[in-house]
Design an enzyme around this catalytic site. Structure first.
Site, PDB file in Angstrom:
ATOM      1  N   ARG A 137       1.964  -3.722  20.042  1.00 40.97           N
ATOM      2  CA  ARG A 137       3.226  -4.351  20.456  1.00 40.97           C
ATOM      3  C   ARG A 137       3.860  -3.499  21.528  1.00 40.97           C
ATOM      4  NH1 ARG A 137       6.172  -8.019  17.211  1.00 40.97           N
ATOM      5  NH2 ARG A 137       4.845  -8.627  15.468  1.00 40.97           N
TER       6      ARG A 137
ATOM      7  N   CYS B 240       0.511  -7.566  13.520  1.00 33.37           N
ATOM      8  CA  CYS B 240       0.527  -7.962  14.936  1.00 33.37           C
ATOM      9  C   CYS B 240      -0.152  -9.315  15.126  1.00 33.37           C
ATOM     10  CB  CYS B 240      -0.162  -6.913  15.801  1.00 33.37           C
ATOM     11  SG  CYS B 240       0.889  -5.501  16.177  1.00 33.37           S
ATOM     12  N   GLY B 241      -0.401 -10.047  14.032  1.00 35.94           N
ATOM     13  CA  GLY B 241      -0.886 -11.419  14.166  1.00 35.94           C
ATOM     14  C   GLY B 241      -2.404 -11.565  14.165  1.00 35.94           C
ATOM     15  N   LYS B 242      -3.125 -10.689  13.467  1.00 38.12           N
ATOM     16  CA  LYS B 242      -4.596 -10.826  13.453  1.00 38.12           C
ATOM     17  C   LYS B 242      -5.018 -12.149  12.812  1.00 38.12           C
ATOM     18  CE  LYS B 242      -6.898  -7.303  11.729  1.00 38.12           C
ATOM     19  NZ  LYS B 242      -5.919  -6.415  11.089  1.00 38.12           N
ATOM     20  N   THR B 243      -4.393 -12.462  11.652  1.00 40.04           N
ATOM     21  CA  THR B 243      -4.773 -13.698  10.958  1.00 40.04           C
ATOM     22  C   THR B 243      -4.447 -14.902  11.848  1.00 40.04           C
ATOM     23  OG1 THR B 243      -4.366 -12.584   8.861  1.00 40.04           O
ATOM     24  CG2 THR B 243      -4.538 -14.967   8.771  1.00 40.04           C
TER      25      THR B 243
ATOM     26  N   SER C 266      -1.500  -3.496  11.712  1.00 43.42           N
ATOM     27  CA  SER C 266      -1.006  -4.442  10.706  1.00 43.42           C
ATOM     28  C   SER C 266       0.235  -5.142  11.273  1.00 43.42           C
ATOM     29  CB  SER C 266      -0.617  -3.694   9.426  1.00 43.42           C
ATOM     30  OG  SER C 266      -1.682  -2.886   9.007  1.00 43.42           O
TER      31      SER C 266
ATOM     32  N   TYR D 281      -1.411  -3.211  -7.018  1.00 42.36           N
ATOM     33  CA  TYR D 281      -1.172  -4.064  -5.857  1.00 42.36           C
ATOM     34  C   TYR D 281      -2.244  -3.997  -4.775  1.00 42.36           C
ATOM     35  CZ  TYR D 281       1.499  -6.888  -2.711  1.00 42.36           C
ATOM     36  OH  TYR D 281       1.901  -7.918  -1.922  1.00 42.36           O
TER      37      TYR D 281
ATOM     38  N   ASP E 226      -9.701  -9.701   9.031  1.00 46.64           N
ATOM     39  CA  ASP E 226      -9.166  -8.351   8.821  1.00 46.64           C
ATOM     40  C   ASP E 226     -10.195  -7.238   9.047  1.00 46.64           C
ATOM     41  OD1 ASP E 226      -6.951  -6.696   8.104  1.00 46.64           O
ATOM     42  OD2 ASP E 226      -7.790  -6.396   6.116  1.00 46.64           O
TER      43      ASP E 226
ATOM     44  N   HIS F 174     -11.276  -2.308  11.530  1.00 44.92           N
ATOM     45  CA  HIS F 174     -10.126  -3.118  11.122  1.00 44.92           C
ATOM     46  C   HIS F 174      -9.952  -4.225  12.167  1.00 44.92           C
ATOM     47  CE1 HIS F 174      -5.564  -2.976   9.889  1.00 44.92           C
ATOM     48  NE2 HIS F 174      -6.215  -3.941   9.273  1.00 44.92           N
TER      49      HIS F 174
ATOM     50  N   LYS G  87      -9.477  -2.224   1.668  1.00 48.50           N
ATOM     51  CA  LYS G  87      -9.236  -1.090   2.569  1.00 48.50           C
ATOM     52  C   LYS G  87      -9.999   0.156   2.117  1.00 48.50           C
ATOM     53  CE  LYS G  87      -6.199  -3.474   4.921  1.00 48.50           C
ATOM     54  NZ  LYS G  87      -6.478  -3.934   6.277  1.00 48.50           N
TER      55      LYS G  87
ATOM     56  N   ARG H 215       2.243 -11.905  -0.475  1.00 48.37           N
ATOM     57  CA  ARG H 215       0.883 -12.187   0.000  1.00 48.37           C
ATOM     58  C   ARG H 215       0.314 -13.454  -0.611  1.00 48.37           C
ATOM     59  NH1 ARG H 215      -1.819  -8.327   3.518  1.00 48.37           N
ATOM     60  NH2 ARG H 215      -0.276  -6.706   3.787  1.00 48.37           N
TER      61      ARG H 215
ATOM     62  N   ARG I 208       0.844  -1.188   0.000  1.00 49.63           N
ATOM     63  CA  ARG I 208       0.000   0.000   0.000  1.00 49.63           C
ATOM     64  C   ARG I 208       0.883   1.243   0.000  1.00 49.63           C
ATOM     65  NH1 ARG I 208      -2.043   0.853   4.433  1.00 49.63           N
ATOM     66  NH2 ARG I 208      -1.498  -0.957   5.680  1.00 49.63           N
TER      67      ARG I 208
HETATM   68  C1  OXD Z   1      -3.019  -4.269   6.386  1.00 45.29           C
HETATM   69  C2  OXD Z   1      -3.520  -5.362   5.539  1.00 45.29           C
HETATM   70  O1  OXD Z   1      -2.052  -3.614   6.020  1.00 45.29           O
HETATM   71  O2  OXD Z   1      -4.455  -6.051   5.979  1.00 45.29           O
HETATM   72  O3  OXD Z   1      -3.605  -4.051   7.451  1.00 45.29           O
HETATM   73  O4  OXD Z   1      -3.023  -5.533   4.424  1.00 45.29           O
HETATM   74 MN    MN Z   2      -5.391  -5.202   7.695  1.00 46.52          MN
END
Ligand code: OXD
Ligand code: MN
Length: 599
Positions: free
Chosen positions: A411, A265-268, A263, A212, A288, A241, A221, A380, A71
């Protein structure tokens, strides 16, 4: 279907006007079919953008241009009529002036290319929380990825034809082709010509020059956060988010948790976690984005507006996220900017397979120890969410799922404890508004300095963040029964000892914290009332089987008064950025915290 077949004049004229400006060779209205997906993949293989992989099945490797790998926040604009409505966290540009700039850039920009018109739904088409979009693009890569990430279908075209509202999204890679000019594998424009623009008042997105991810897949987003946050403000709901997970106790009781982390920090990982605590189950609703609306029963209902995962590949492994790896094993994935192994698979740093000679993300020979990374750090995968082995059966429930707990986190190597429950909705909003990560010594600003990312929304809020905080407060104030709102927690998996050792093992062990949160939501679970919130008492956290010293446990659950008092001036400076749009309730929360710490 041809453009001239469209009966809705607003839709037809919109497409025709863009086609006249962009002068594509062809215009195609997409239908979301498998043939369409395969056709675009074949186009991309022919162009050298995609390589069909031997494994996993029906999957492709994609390489982007060197300059188009992430991004571009510096080239992302909110074009509200009044500058002050974009607020201090956004780049603002005058909308009329930006339209002129874009008109110049889009003139003839699709020459030699096909214009695709993608009808898509964010959320299950029939959900009262879902919203529709139409994306014009000249990128078959965008078509393929939108097929995975959103619900592309003719049903949406039919609904829009019948008068349903839609967000107008326009995208071009910004690389027209002259008569005899051969294409390149990844067409795009140079950085100074990239524009990711949002017109919140007219619900429009216009993106130029990048192919991208978040710059080009406009449902994600740009729509689901930046434009949807404005729609949510105006319509009384929340576009966030956040991941959404389903937590089931050994007794079969279910709670739903939404969680916002910045972004990377381990959301997935959290959304697909394998709990180490026996009998507990985590299932995924989303990884996400969450759209949340108060239901008639006073509870907050959430849907995942997306249909796929667009995850960061490096660092994803059987240790960090086995369920993501199993999702990818099912195939039907696009891997952008990873390495390619000699047997036609993919690899990235921290992958389970040992590194061996391969082809790197730029399609150059690569061998272990060569000094370069095989995958770009922001490589990705795009993969359908339905393939996730722990996707919850209700993940597409049009009504959404009732959220019991909202988690915030960042963090923080010091000061912030492992878990903390907000004292009230207002205090919870204060915790969200003060979300921050510590910068490392390598970053400008230096160690110990905080980088604030309130609600993990700084890059994604489409309006003034002071007003965004006020919107959260208003939602709480107007809830018919505040006891039915989710409880709010702040968690920190990243605490370190003074010697720099991680104090908490993280990953599946985070289920121990989820269990405490579950218990709190169930009216159980012991907590100590402190100056910063309700902290788990040492005996309230199930630490069985974990080898933790008492000292480490204490450090994780202590209130570091001196540390907090040192942090307060940074929070004050952070709040000052929002000027007179900072809600008084948040200034009061800060004053109350100070008073409690000094008491
Ligand atoms: C982010 C993404 O940057 O999900 O948060 O790609
Ligand atoms: Mn995200």
């Amino acid at each position: 279907m041809q453009v001239t077949d469209l009966k809705n004049p607003a839709l037809r004229t919109w497409i025709q006007e863009w086609a006249e400006l962009c002068t594509p060779d062809h215009v195609v209205i997409c239908d979301g079919s498998k043939q369409e997906y395969d056709h675009c993949c074949n186009l991309l293989v022919k162009a050298g953008t995609f390589i069909k992989l031997d494994a996993p099945a029906n999957s492709y490797h994609c390489r982007s241009d060197l300059s188009d790998v992430a991004r571009v926040e510096d080239r992302t604009f909110i074009c509200s009529t009044r500058k002050e409505d974009a607020g201090p966290s956004n780049h603002w540009h005058d909308p009329a002036d930006m339209r002129q700039v874009l008109k110049g850039l889009f003139k003839g920009c699709m020459k030699g290319r096909t214009m695709f018109v993608i009808p898509f739904s964010m959320g299950p088409v029939e959900s009262p929380i879902a919203k529709f979009g139409m994306e014009i693009t000249d990128s078959p890569y965008v078509v393929v990825n939108m097929h995975i990430m959103t619900r592309v279908c003719s049903k949406v075209t039919a609904k829009v034809e019948a008068g349903a509202e839609f967000v107008r999204c326009v995208h071009s890679v910004g690389a027209p082709l002259a008569e005899t000019q051969a294409d390149v594998p990844w067409p795009c424009a140079p950085i100074e010509k990239k524009y990711i623009t949002h017109f919140p008042e007219t619900r429009e997105i216009i993106s130029f020059g990048s192919g991208y991810g978040g710059n080009a897949l406009l449902g994600k987003k740009c729509f689901a956060l930046r434009i949807a946050s404005v729609q949510a403000r105006d319509e009384g709901w929340l576009a966030e988010h956040m991941l959404i997970l389903k937590l089931t106790s050994p007794a079969g009781v279910v709670k739903y948790v939404a969680a916002a982390f910045p972004s990377a920090c381990g959301k997935t990982n959290l959304a697909m976690m394998e709990p180490t605590l026996a009998g507990w189950k985590v299932e995924t609703i989303g990884d996400d984005i969450a759209w949340m609306k108060l239901g008639a029963d006073g509870r907050l209902y959430a849907i995942n507006p997306e249909a796929g995962f667009f995850g960061v590949a490096p660092g994803t492994s059987m240790k960090s996220n086995p369920n993501a790896m199993r999702t990818l094993d099912q195939g039907n994935a696009v891997f952008t900017n990873t390495g390619i192994t000699m047997d036609g698979g993919v690899w990235w740093e921290d992958h389970d397979a040992a590194p061996a000679p391969m082809v790197d993300w730029q399609r150059r020979p690569w061998s272990p120890g060569c000094g370069r990374k095989a995958a770009h750090p922001n490589a990705r995968f795009t993969v359908p969410a339905a393939q996730c082995p722990v996707i919850a059966s209700e993940w597409e429930d049009p009504a959404g799922v009732p959220i019991d707990a909202i988690l915030f986190g960042g963090r923080r190597a010091s000061v912030v404890p492992l878990a903390n429950e907000a004292l009230s909705w207002e205090h919870g909003v204060f915790l969200g508004a003060t979300m921050a990560s510590e910068m490392t010594a390598a970053a400008i600003g230096g160690a110990g300095q905080l980088r604030f990312d309130p609600f993990a929304m700084v890059p994604f809020c489409g309006y003034h963040m002071g007003d965004y905080f006020a919107h959260w407060l208003k939602l709480g104030a107007q809830a018919p029964d505040r006891s039915r709102l989710p409880r709010i927690f702040y968690v920190n998996w990243f605490r370190k000892s003074p010697a720099g050792k991680w104090l908490w093992p993280g990953f599946g062990e985070n289920s121990r914290v989820l269990k405490w949160i579950f218990d709190r939501c169930n009216g159980q679970g012991k907590a100590v009332s402190t100056a910063i919130g309700n902290l788990p008492s040492a005996d309230a956290l199930d630490l069985t089987g974990l080898r933790m010293t008492d000292e480490d446990t204490q450090a994780l659950l202590a209130v570091d008064r001196a540390g907090w008092l040192e942090v307060l001036p940074q929070i004050e400076a952070h709040f000052a950025r929002f000027g007179n749009r900072l809600p008084e309730a948040l200034a009061k929360q800060l004053a109350d915290l100070k008073a409690r710490l000094e008491a």
